[in-house]
Design a protein around this motif. Structure first.
Motif, short mmCIF file in Angstrom:
data_model
loop_
_atom_site.label_atom_id
_atom_site.label_comp_id
_atom_site.label_asym_id
_atom_site.label_seq_id
_atom_site.Cartn_x
_atom_site.Cartn_y
_atom_site.Cartn_z
N ASP A 290 43.00 51.24 35.77
CA ASP A 290 43.18 50.83 36.67
C ASP A 290 41.43 50.03 37.01
O ASP A 290 41.83 48.67 37.78
N GLN A 291 41.01 50.56 36.78
CA GLN A 291 39.06 49.72 36.53
C GLN A 291 39.19 48.74 35.12
O GLN A 291 38.34 47.46 35.88
N VAL A 292 39.44 49.21 34.41
CA VAL A 292 39.85 48.30 33.39
C VAL A 292 40.44 46.26 33.47
O VAL A 292 39.81 45.65 33.74
N GLY A 293 41.34 46.89 34.78
CA GLY A 293 42.20 46.06 35.10
C GLY A 293 41.57 45.10 36.17
O GLY A 293 40.57 44.00 36.94
N ARG A 294 40.75 45.70 37.32
CA ARG A 294 39.64 44.91 37.83
C ARG A 294 38.20 44.16 37.66
O ARG A 294 38.20 42.96 37.89
N ILE A 295 38.32 44.77 36.12
CA ILE A 295 37.21 43.83 35.77
C ILE A 295 37.66 42.43 35.15
O ILE A 295 36.95 41.51 35.15
N LEU A 296 38.70 42.94 34.17
CA LEU A 296 39.98 41.65 34.27
C LEU A 296 40.07 40.43 35.48
O LEU A 296 39.76 39.42 34.92
N GLU A 297 40.07 41.29 36.55
CA GLU A 297 40.09 40.19 37.49
C GLU A 297 39.33 39.28 37.92
O GLU A 297 39.02 38.08 38.11
N GLY A 298 37.72 40.30 37.51
CA GLY A 298 37.00 39.23 38.20
C GLY A 298 36.44 38.34 36.97
O GLY A 298 35.92 36.98 37.58
N LEU A 299 36.47 38.86 35.73
CA LEU A 299 36.50 37.84 34.79
C LEU A 299 36.96 36.15 34.92
O LEU A 299 37.00 35.24 34.99
N GLU A 300 38.58 36.26 35.15
CA GLU A 300 39.36 35.44 36.11
C GLU A 300 39.02 34.53 37.30
O GLU A 300 39.19 33.68 37.35
N ALA A 301 38.86 35.25 38.34
CA ALA A 301 37.88 35.07 39.44
C ALA A 301 37.19 34.27 39.01
O ALA A 301 36.65 33.30 40.35
N ASN A 302 35.74 34.14 38.17
CA ASN A 302 34.53 33.17 38.20
C ASN A 302 35.15 32.47 36.87
O ASN A 302 33.42 31.38 36.69
N GLY A 303 36.46 31.98 36.37
CA GLY A 303 36.61 31.34 35.60
C GLY A 303 35.53 31.77 34.03
O GLY A 303 35.93 30.43 33.47
#
Length: 487
Positions: A290-303
């Motif tokens: 779940d927390q790896v997913g949060r990190i990946l979402e953060g990467l996506e959000a920041n482009g």
């Protein structure tokens, strides 16, 4: 350094004590890991990746330098210092213009009652937490984070329900990683994210524990013959720092017993058995996912996802009840020495690749140098995986053999000096000062139940493998600094 194609961001997530068979998409559906599954689908998974030591510090020192533990004289946990040579991959990247951040554990020196002593590691961002313990006066950033939220770690860890997910160290690692990547979006960065789980004590948040019924989990590898096998190897002390009472929480479903002995009930579900342990272990990995997913979402959000290399691995595995053993130490069963290794870089690495090649964790550092256009020094024994990752080389061949070491890990007078030599079929293990060994044919016996060490029909093969192992060991020794003259 300006951000360009030759200087991708690098996100290296390393868990602690996670086995190879814990990712659903790679053929292990007994737990759900949708985010790690996505990472594997968007990159390359190396299904036969091996650590170079079955305990923390030697393994981490090895993969951060690209050398074997014995070559850099880091053979045990609890070391007072770590040399500036060879430099860590983080220092090499920092020297090349990367902003480097450490989140979580490092464990190159002792973290007993203190923040570990640092070397010239290259990290300008430092958020440190060796373990979810607050037994030193200052410098535990996770504990400070909890205090900022009105909580005390020492109190939270007393709760039989475990630390709540929103306050868990794994969650803290994710939040600090997102903070780091957001602050460094305009220049290349290297984030070394070191999650403490699924390390003991096996006490996940209750909300995650409730997801797994011990009666439904896959049982460990165990036969009655394991009792005799562990008795044979009783001279080799299986204990490790994680098996000491001070490090084990009373909520751990299995407490330490006699070293190197089968002592748990593998097929049951209750207070002291393997299935309860496995359920807790899976729960910790579910939180990690779940927390790896949060990190990946953060990467996506920041482009930043398109220009970020992502690595997911672990420092070593966990016996998890296999052959009647738990935790780590001087054994070389697959569950202990074989770990997950996933690489992902959108548009640059092959997608959905599942490589059967033999790979070592020493290969990570030279691969990163290769991708970044930096020369790997001659003393690195690691081999770049870039040709496989880019599709330039076949995915089923990389190394002829992988090695693992366990040398004087407990600083005991009779401690074992052990090596593993695995050629993809035959695994030879030698306890060099005990005149003991193991030999397994993993093609015929993937569960490693049938030890061929004393089999009359396999003595010629054993002799051949002993010679190969000796030759490989001698050729991996560090030869020293480059010569500057003839004498």
């Amino acid at each position: 350094m300006n951000q360009d194609e030759s200087s991708p961001n690098i996100l290296w997530i390393c868990t602690d004590q996670q086995r190879y068979d814990t990712i659903s998409a790679l053929g292990y559906p007994h737990l759900s890991t949708p985010n790690l599954d996505q990472l594997a689908a968007e990159g390359a998974a190396f299904e036969r990746a091996y650590c170079q030591a079955p305990i923390c510090t030697p393994s981490r020192a090895s993969f951060l330098t690209g050398m074997y533990p014995s070559s850099i004289h880091v053979n045990r946990n609890g070391n007072p210092t770590f040399s500036d040579f060879p430099p860590l991959i983080s220092k090499r990247l920092a020297d090349a213009g990367y902003t480097c951040g450490l989140i979580g554990k490092l464990h190159l020196t002792s973290a007993y009652g203190r923040v570990e002593a640092r070397t010239a590691d290259g990290y300008s961002y430092w958020q440190y937490s060796h373990a979810p313990r607050d037994d030193w006066e200052r410098g535990h950033d996770y504990a400070d984070w909890l205090r900022s939220k009105g909580a005390e770690l020492s109190e939270l860890t007393k709760d039989p329900a475990g630390v709540p997910a929103e306050l868990h160290q794994t969650t803290w690692c994710a939040e600090k990683t997102i903070e780091f990547i957001e602050a460094n979006r305009d220049h290349p960065w290297f984030a070394s994210v070191n999650i403490y789980d699924p390390h003991p004590p096996f006490n996940p948040p209750q909300a995650y524990r409730d997801k797994f019924d011990p009666r439904a989990v896959k049982p460990p590898l165990f036969r009655e013959s394991d009792l005799a096998q562990q008795a044979k190897l009783a001279a080799i002390d299986f204990q490790s720092e994680a098996r000491q009472p001070a490090d084990l929480d009373i909520k751990s479903p299995i407490l330490p017993q006699s070293p190197a002995r089968a002592y748990i009930e593998p097929q049951t579900a209750g207070e002291r058995d393997a299935r309860t342990l496995i359920a807790a272990y899976y729960a910790m990995i579910s939180l990690i996912d779940d927390q790896v997913g949060r990190i990946l979402e953060g990467l996506e959000a920041n482009g930043q996802r398109e220009n970020t290399i992502i690595i997911f691995t672990s420092d070593h595995g966990e016996t998890l009840g296999d052959h009647g053993l738990i935790q780590k130490g001087c054994r070389f069963y697959e569950g202990l020495v074989r770990v997950p290794l996933i690489w992902s870089w959108r548009g640059r690495f092959v997608n959905g690749l599942r490589s059967s090649a033999l790979v070592e964790l020493t290969d990570i550092a030279p691969t990163l140098l290769d991708i970044c256009g930096l020369e790997a020094p001659d003393y690195m024994v690691g081999k770049s995986l870039r040709p496989i990752l880019s599709g330039e080389a076949a995915p089923d061949a990389h190394r002829d053999v992988v090695r693992c070491e366990f040398i004087d890990a407990l600083d005991m007078p009779d401690a074992s000096v052990a090596t593993m030599h695995f050629d993809g079929r035959y695994k030879l293990i030698v306890y060099h000062n005990h005149h003991l060994g193991e030999l397994y044919d993993l093609e015929a016996d993937p569960g490693e139940f049938d030890d061929l060490w004393e089999s009359p029909a396999h003595q010629s093969l054993k002799a051949e493998l002993l010679l190969r192992s000796f030759d490989t060991t001698m050729l991996t020794f560090y030869r020293g600094p480059d010569r500057i003259g003839p004498m």
